[in-house]
Design an enzyme around this catalytic site. Structure first.
Site, PDB file in Angstrom:
ATOM      1  CD1 TRP A 156      87.092 -51.955  15.460  1.00 43.96           C
ATOM      2  CD2 TRP A 156      88.288 -50.942  13.864  1.00 43.96           C
ATOM      3  NE1 TRP A 156      87.884 -52.907  14.865  1.00 43.96           N
ATOM      4  CE2 TRP A 156      88.634 -52.313  13.879  1.00 43.96           C
ATOM      5  CE3 TRP A 156      88.919 -50.114  12.936  1.00 43.96           C
ATOM      6  CZ2 TRP A 156      89.569 -52.867  13.006  1.00 43.96           C
ATOM      7  CZ3 TRP A 156      89.846 -50.656  12.070  1.00 43.96           C
ATOM      8  CH2 TRP A 156      90.163 -52.016  12.110  1.00 43.96           C
ATOM      9  CG  ASN A 157      85.699 -50.751   9.189  1.00 42.00           C
ATOM     10  OD1 ASN A 157      84.604 -50.555   9.717  1.00 42.00           O
ATOM     11  ND2 ASN A 157      85.849 -51.576   8.168  1.00 42.00           N
ATOM     12  CE  LYS A 180      79.483 -52.752  22.139  1.00 46.89           C
ATOM     13  NZ  LYS A 180      80.434 -51.904  21.467  1.00 46.89           N
ATOM     14  N   PRO A 181      78.111 -48.582  19.227  1.00 45.68           N
ATOM     15  CG  PRO A 181      78.938 -46.460  19.748  1.00 45.68           C
ATOM     16  CD  PRO A 181      77.811 -47.402  20.058  1.00 45.68           C
ATOM     17  CB  ALA A 182      83.669 -50.230  17.463  1.00 40.00           C
ATOM     18  N   GLY A 234      80.540 -56.432  11.151  1.00 39.89           N
ATOM     19  CA  GLY A 234      81.738 -56.832  11.885  1.00 39.89           C
ATOM     20  C   GLY A 234      82.248 -58.162  11.372  1.00 39.89           C
ATOM     21  CB  SER A 235      84.631 -60.538  12.810  1.00 39.32           C
ATOM     22  OG  SER A 235      83.982 -61.043  13.961  1.00 39.32           O
ATOM     23  CD  GLU A 256      79.574 -54.894   5.563  1.00 36.50           C
ATOM     24  OE1 GLU A 256      80.556 -55.677   5.463  1.00 36.50           O
ATOM     25  OE2 GLU A 256      79.684 -53.698   5.828  1.00 36.50           O
ATOM     26  CG  LEU A 257      78.844 -61.250   8.682  1.00 42.83           C
ATOM     27  CD1 LEU A 257      78.486 -62.712   8.825  1.00 42.83           C
ATOM     28  CD2 LEU A 257      78.868 -60.577  10.043  1.00 42.83           C
ATOM     29  CB  CYS A 290      84.296 -55.304   4.924  1.00 50.40           C
ATOM     30  SG  CYS A 290      84.150 -55.145   6.684  1.00 50.40           S
ATOM     31  CD  GLU A 390      87.837 -58.862   6.530  1.00 53.52           C
ATOM     32  OE1 GLU A 390      87.516 -59.297   7.651  1.00 53.52           O
ATOM     33  OE2 GLU A 390      87.056 -58.199   5.823  1.00 53.52           O
TER      34      GLU A 390
HETATM   35  C1  SIN Z   1      83.138 -51.800   5.343  1.00 51.05           C
HETATM   36  O1  SIN Z   1      84.327 -51.884   5.494  1.00 51.05           O
HETATM   37  O2  SIN Z   1      82.400 -52.646   5.842  1.00 51.05           O
HETATM   38  C2  SIN Z   1      82.452 -50.687   4.619  1.00 51.05           C
HETATM   39  C3  SIN Z   1      83.169 -50.069   3.535  1.00 51.05           C
HETATM   40  C4  SIN Z   1      82.271 -49.310   2.589  1.00 51.05           C
HETATM   41  O3  SIN Z   1      81.097 -49.051   2.873  1.00 51.05           O
HETATM   42  O4  SIN Z   1      82.756 -48.987   1.518  1.00 51.05           O
END
Ligand code: SIN
Length: 488
Positions: A156-157, A180-182, A234-235, A256-257, A290, A390
């Site tokens: 969702w970010n 599948k989006p958040a 995600g997490s 990508e965690l 992230c 985090e």
């Molecule tokens: C993320 O928060 O996973 C992505 C941020 C970015 O692509 O800069």
């Protein structure tokens, strides 16, 4: 809502090129985190709907892979053009469902579109090899082929860019995709799918499943025989679950965690540049990123000066509804997120940290949405929970250090290794840090590192694989080796 073109506001599932209600006719509300109010009810995909979407993608797969690459590239470019043309509407939608300030939302749409642009070109560079054989009479070739149907689970970010970063390389490689989006932010994903169809991308190549049943759909993606690859952002906790579920079928998976980025400021740094980098990195999306700086190590001799200038910069942040003029700090995504940040801060305070700065929140904001004030904590113990988890909020934990060796050890003492940042004018130190920091990405004298040309990804428990760049296509391709006997 009036600022969003009505055709971009979708509330149904997108399967096989059709807008459909969920098979069980169920819906869920999408909320505006700045107001807590419902934006719209969206169809809630079930396991059966996921099966239909996967069948649609499997049906479209061979045809899409067979389309001449020039045409695939042309379709991606057309999609890029439409996304770019709708930047303002898409940004408005994104701010409504995600909360980030409009200027940041516009930047995210441009960022997401840049992946479509980049991979439209990369599609033409899927080269094989002709390899010198060990003996005469043989010919050795390699071909790169699409892995097949891809399932993508996105957070969702960055509801637009994280999906574009998966869709664009998947499509460029010749893969059909089910996304599948958040559940918090499905609207940006649905709008992207609408524009892909407008661009002429064939039915079934992109399918989008808004759903509150994240775990059940994740299991379908891992176990369904027609899904060949899963890409997840995600997490780390969910990433680990997906790894164990997908093991039974040995499918390809990219992850990508989570991250825990150190932001290191040495005494020889340009302190003003370090402060601007800290603001850019820490407060992007209210700290819900992230790669955003999570723990700040500042050399003792400049600690007080850096803190003073950082407070002065943070004081200028204007918190509020991201649609309002001048706002550059939005709300968090949910009350649960607010509570988590609050708990981390309280834990650090009880461990001995001190609150050096806390932004004032008006009663209106406190009542309305999921706002959390920008805060700076000083003298945070090195092993504080605030420096090891985090944070995902607008909170800066400051820790003093004395030597390069000490800070390297502190920075590397984490299970995560997504991004790191360091400010120093010493170029030999830059090289030492580049070699010794355990990280997938390193910003040297910059707090902004993300772009489509660069490989985004982590080491350690921050994930597997790279997105963007010339490496980003490999995650969606298989190498086939061919050995031909020329004498027969
Ligand atoms: C993320 O928060 O996973 C992505 C941020 C970015 O692509 O800069």
């Amino acid at each position: 809502m009036s600022a969003v073109r009505p055709e971009l506001l979708k509330s149904q599932l997108f399967i096989a090129g059709e807008w459909r209600n969920a098979s069980a006719a169920s819906t869920f509300p999408v909320l505006n985190p700045a107001t807590g109010k419902i934006i719209i009810e969206v169809a809630d995909a079930s396991v059966d709907d996921a099966g239909s979407a996967i069948s649609a993608a499997a049906h479209a797969q061979a045809g899409w892979a067979a389309i001449p690459v020039q045409q695939r590239c042309h379709l991606l470019r057309k999609w890029f053009g439409l996304v770019t043309r709708c930047q303002r509407d898409l940004a408005h939608l994104l701010t409504l469902e995600q909360g980030k300030p409009l200027a940041e939302a516009e930047a995210e749409i441009a960022y997401g579109a840049s992946y479509i642009d980049w991979f439209a070109d990369e599609a033409r560079r899927v080269y094989g090899d002709v390899i010198p054989p060990p003996d005469g009479g043989k010919r050795i070739l390699t071909l790169k082929q699409p892995v097949g149907v891809v399932a993508a689970i996105t957070p969702w970010n960055f509801p637009n860019a994280m999906l574009a970063r998966k869709m664009a390389p998947a499509l460029a490689a010749g893969c059909a995709l089910v996304a599948k989006p958040a559940a918090e932010t499905p609207l940006s994903a649905l709008a992207l799918a609408y524009l892909a169809q407008e661009a002429g991308i064939p039915d079934g190549v992109i399918n989008v499943l808004p759903s509150t049943r994240s775990q059940a759909l994740g299991e379908v993606f891992c176990h369904h025989p027609q899904v060949q690859k899963l890409s997840f952002t995600g997490s780390t906790a969910v990433g680990k679950q997906l790894i164990s579920q997908i093991a039974s079928q040995v499918k390809r998976i990219s992850l990508e965690l989570g991250g825990n980025a150190p932001f290191i400021v040495f005494e020889d740094a340009d302190i003003d540049a370090a402060v601007s980098g800290a603001i850019a990195s820490k407060f992007r999306n209210a700290g819900q990123t992230c790669v955003c700086a999570n723990r700040f190590y500042v050399q003792r001799s400049i600690y007080e000066v850096f803190l003073g200038r950082l407070i002065a910069a943070v004081e200028k942040l204007h918190i509020g509804n991201g649609l309002e003029e001048g706002v550059n700090l939005g709300p968090l995504i949910s009350p649960k997120a607010q509570q988590k940040v609050h708990d981390l801060v309280q834990a650090a305070l009880s461990e001995g940290a001190t609150l050096a700065y806390s932004q004032a929140l008006s009663a209106g904001l406190v009542k309305q949405g999921y706002f959390y004030p920008a805060q700076i904590l000083r003298d945070v113990p090195v092993n504080s929970v605030l420096a090891s988890e985090e944070i995902f909020g607008p909170v800066v934990p400051l820790i003093a250090f004395d030597t390069e060796d000490e800070v390297l050890e502190l920075a590397n003492a984490s299970d995560y290794g997504l991004a790191s940042y360091a400010y120093t004018r010493d170029r030999t130190r830059c090289w030492r840090l580049s070699q010794q920091l355990q990280t997938g990405m390193l910003g040297l004298n910059t707090g902004v590192i993300s772009n489509a040309m660069a490989p985004f990804g982590g080491v350690k428990q921050s994930g597997w694989g790279r997105e963007g760049s010339k490496y980003g296509l490999d995650d969606y391709l298989s190498i086939k080796y061919i050995c031909e006997d020329l004498d027969n």
